[in-house]
Scaffold this motif. Sequence first.
Motif, short mmCIF file in Angstrom:
data_model
loop_
_atom_site.label_atom_id
_atom_site.label_comp_id
_atom_site.label_asym_id
_atom_site.label_seq_id
_atom_site.Cartn_x
_atom_site.Cartn_y
_atom_site.Cartn_z
N ASP B 109 4.22 0.70 -1.58
CA ASP B 109 2.80 0.20 -1.79
C ASP B 109 2.63 -0.84 -2.94
N SER B 111 1.89 -1.11 -5.97
CA SER B 111 1.99 -0.99 -7.33
C SER B 111 3.16 -1.76 -7.89
N ASP B 113 6.32 -0.54 -7.82
CA ASP B 113 6.89 0.59 -8.11
C ASP B 113 8.14 0.60 -7.10
N TYR B 116 8.89 4.95 -6.02
CA TYR B 116 8.05 5.89 -5.36
C TYR B 116 7.00 5.12 -4.62
N THR B 117 6.20 5.76 -3.84
CA THR B 117 5.08 5.15 -3.21
C THR B 117 4.01 6.10 -3.06
N GLY B 118 2.80 5.53 -2.73
CA GLY B 118 1.64 6.28 -2.48
C GLY B 118 1.24 5.85 -1.10
N GLY B 219 -2.05 7.86 3.68
CA GLY B 219 -2.16 7.33 2.75
C GLY B 219 -2.45 5.86 2.44
N GLY B 220 -3.20 5.13 1.45
CA GLY B 220 -3.51 3.82 1.85
C GLY B 220 -2.42 2.85 0.80
N SER B 222 -2.70 0.87 -1.53
CA SER B 222 -2.69 0.41 -3.18
C SER B 222 -1.97 1.38 -4.05
N GLY B 223 -1.60 2.47 -3.61
CA GLY B 223 -0.89 3.34 -4.37
C GLY B 223 -1.18 4.11 -5.67
N SER B 224 -2.36 3.78 -5.72
CA SER B 224 -3.04 4.39 -6.83
C SER B 224 -4.11 5.20 -6.47
N GLY B 225 -4.39 6.57 -7.37
CA GLY B 225 -5.22 7.57 -7.01
C GLY B 225 -4.77 8.39 -5.84
N GLU B 226 -3.61 8.23 -5.66
CA GLU B 226 -3.01 8.99 -4.30
C GLU B 226 -1.81 9.35 -4.84
N PRO B 227 -1.35 10.64 -4.16
CA PRO B 227 -0.05 11.17 -4.54
C PRO B 227 1.21 10.42 -3.89
N ILE B 228 2.18 10.44 -4.76
CA ILE B 228 3.30 9.50 -4.58
C ILE B 228 4.37 10.30 -4.11
#
Lengths: 487, 372
Positions: B109, B111, B113, B116-118, B219-220, B222-228
């Motif tokens: 994603d 982020s 990171d 991990y990824t969302g 999942g999208g 962005s990686g923000s606001g979604e489970p990773i």
Amino acid sequence: MKFIFQARFFLWLLLVPALGGARAEAATGFGLSAFSSTNLVFVGTYVTTEINVTNESSVVLTNAFVTNTFSAAVAFIEFGNNYTTNMTAVTNGSTLILDIPYFTNGAAAQIVFSWQPQAYGTLTNAIEVGSTDSDMTATAATNLVFQEIYSEEASLGVSLNIVAPAALTNDWVITNDWVTLSLTVTNAGPDAVPGVLVTNVLPASMVLRGVEPGNTSYTDSTNNLVISAGTLASGTAVTYQFTLQPTNTGAFALFGGVGAPGLYDPSLISSVENHLYVTNYLATLAAGTNSTQVVNPQNGLIEQTIMVTNTGVTAVPAVRVVVTGLTNQLYNASGTNFGFNTGSTNHGSPFMVYPVALAAGGQIGLRLQYAPRLGFPFANSRLQAYAVPASVLNYAPLAATGQGTNINFRRILKTADGDMLLEFPTSTNRTYTVVYSDNVLFSNAQVALPVIVPPANVTQWLDYGPPTTSSAPTNSGQRFYRVYLNP
Amino acid sequence: MTRPANNVLRRRHFHRCWAACLSAWAVGLALPARAQFGPPDPYDTFEGDPGSSKLIRIPADTDDWTRHFRLGAMVGMNIGASFSMKGAFGVSGNNPAAGIFDDGYVLKDQSGDPTYTGYWGYDNASQLSGSMLTMHAASGFTADTSAQSANGGPLPGLDMAYGGNLWYWKHARVGWELGLGWLPITISEPINNQGVSVVQSTYTFNTGTIIVPGAPYQGGPSGSGEPIIPLNYYGSSSSTNSGTLSGSHTLDVNLYTLRLGPSLYWDLAERYGFELGAGPVVGLVDGDYKYDEAITVNNVPAVNKGQVSGTALVWGGYVNGTLFYHLQNNGDIYLGAQYMPMTDATISGGGREGRLNLDGQLYFSVGINWPF
């Protein structure tokens, strides 16, 4: 240059005394009075001046001269009198000298000449009568003053309004918020107006942060802004926007004005005012973090809890926490600058609001969420807590039935840390709002902020308590939710 | 056929018609004729000697029509194709090394990171067992299918011919004709659940403590606001299973033909003529064998798309008949039928073979003929 006497000009001898205009009286030896046909004069207007001269001496004079000296450029058209056919006139620039070659004692001469002003502004005609005759040393003088020669006529209008933040009610903002002020100038005609100047007078405590359009030409002298708007055609308007930052609390009057050199605008209201109320309520609120930054895998965000304490002796109606100097997005920022450093308020510093009164001595924990989920240095000095009136942020609960389509939840369950997880289908090109209440009828529903911008086809929204909701769900006896697809 | 009174005028007409012919070739439309067809001349006669069976050479300076050019549309029929597969085949629709699976994805994603990824998603609830999320990717399959035949419907194309007359024979004229044809051919064969052997890899991701969104979930980035979840899989395995192959195979080719042979033309009546022709023909087949397949194993479909390109030379013979209607000087319309059996064309590669069957081709054509 000599003017040829024109018999038809005698008509003015009858007409001009009937007209109003500037008038002057003068001295002994010579009797002298003068007036003009009008005081409303535009560049190029045909103006007639009448001068009455009497020889009050006991001698017959040769060559009595009446000299007209104009303070600005004029064009002389024609002249005449009712006393002699031998009067001559000589012009030199803006000076006109009329010569009565033979002026008997006790006689009176009524002289008329016409002219056109060539430039706008104040104009004075200094009139003097005298003679080269050795028997007459006395002179007489008077002035005809035109306060304004106009260049064009138009009806200009100006209006001044606060346009941002949009959530403002009663034009209330918090100190150091950024406020956008719109000033519009209109020209209702009939003429185009060149050289339009727009003035905007700001209170001393108001910091000017920007002017739009970016290429606006203006001067700023101690918060007195003067904008050169150029030519404003008839029937057109021009709008400027000023980004202001009020630094002090209070009620402030803002003034806008418009004008142009040489403009005749009898209906002009030169300024309007719009009151801006700036509040701070900076009470004894203290904010600081009591946790480290932790990644929440359920939402992919860094989370950190801060504590806000009211150390004062009175309750505050609501709490606003501004976070400055961030390099990450304050993901759950609320209010007028939802998003990341949008620059619309708070110099781009995001904030969140605890929309509940905080009693004296009370303390509330707020969860801050950051994206992306990469840690960054954080200090309590980045937190600024303000007591604010709850109404400032327009927290009136939205009617449950008035907001778009009701979305069905896939599931609602409690997470291990006590948050409530709401899962529902979403479209990534729409936004959603969660409304919650402590009763199934939603009679006192509140909006959970911020608005949801879904990142996926399924959204898992967490109710973790303040600031997104007024209290942690575990502290609520029962809580009901609805989610709405925003228009 | 009525002869023009003035040979020079006739030549001029030819030049104009030749220009019109070229224009029609460019835009695929026939231009209207320029001259008027006159009333029958009671003194005009067909050329040749009806009383003789000898071939009479047409003189070079004759005013009679000795050449023609025609252009028209045609439809090809009775053209088929067959498809076969044998061997091991890859699968194009996934890339496990890049995080793309047959029933989900796990991508990096935005982020930053590294762990991990969302930006992940999965299709079926059956992929989730406890905290373990399983992704599947078919890496290949083995198939041995006999040729499956399919027929193409009426196929539109373009036909043109140029010819000349050399002799009179009774009322007829004997000559030659050179023809060109262009026929786009698209023939598809559906595949319905053919049995194949599939190699499928399984990748397991440990979702940890998160509450996994219900399937299907996408999942999208962005990686923000979604489970990773972790970017790297927890474990993997591979197995060979029976599966099914569905989808379609398509031959998408162009057939270009060149024919040359003798012709026999005679006027049936004042405004009607008929021509017969026959001879050899050669052709070129150029195009693609396309496949769009779904290989399903354990209820997980894997997408496999691709194509094989090829060119083949074909040959055969033809016989045709053409009926002319004389609209005016230098202007006829015609209807034609042609039988043109040719050898088959094969496009193959990677264990796949597509065969274009041309042994019974029939063509029907209509268009405009310019005699000159």
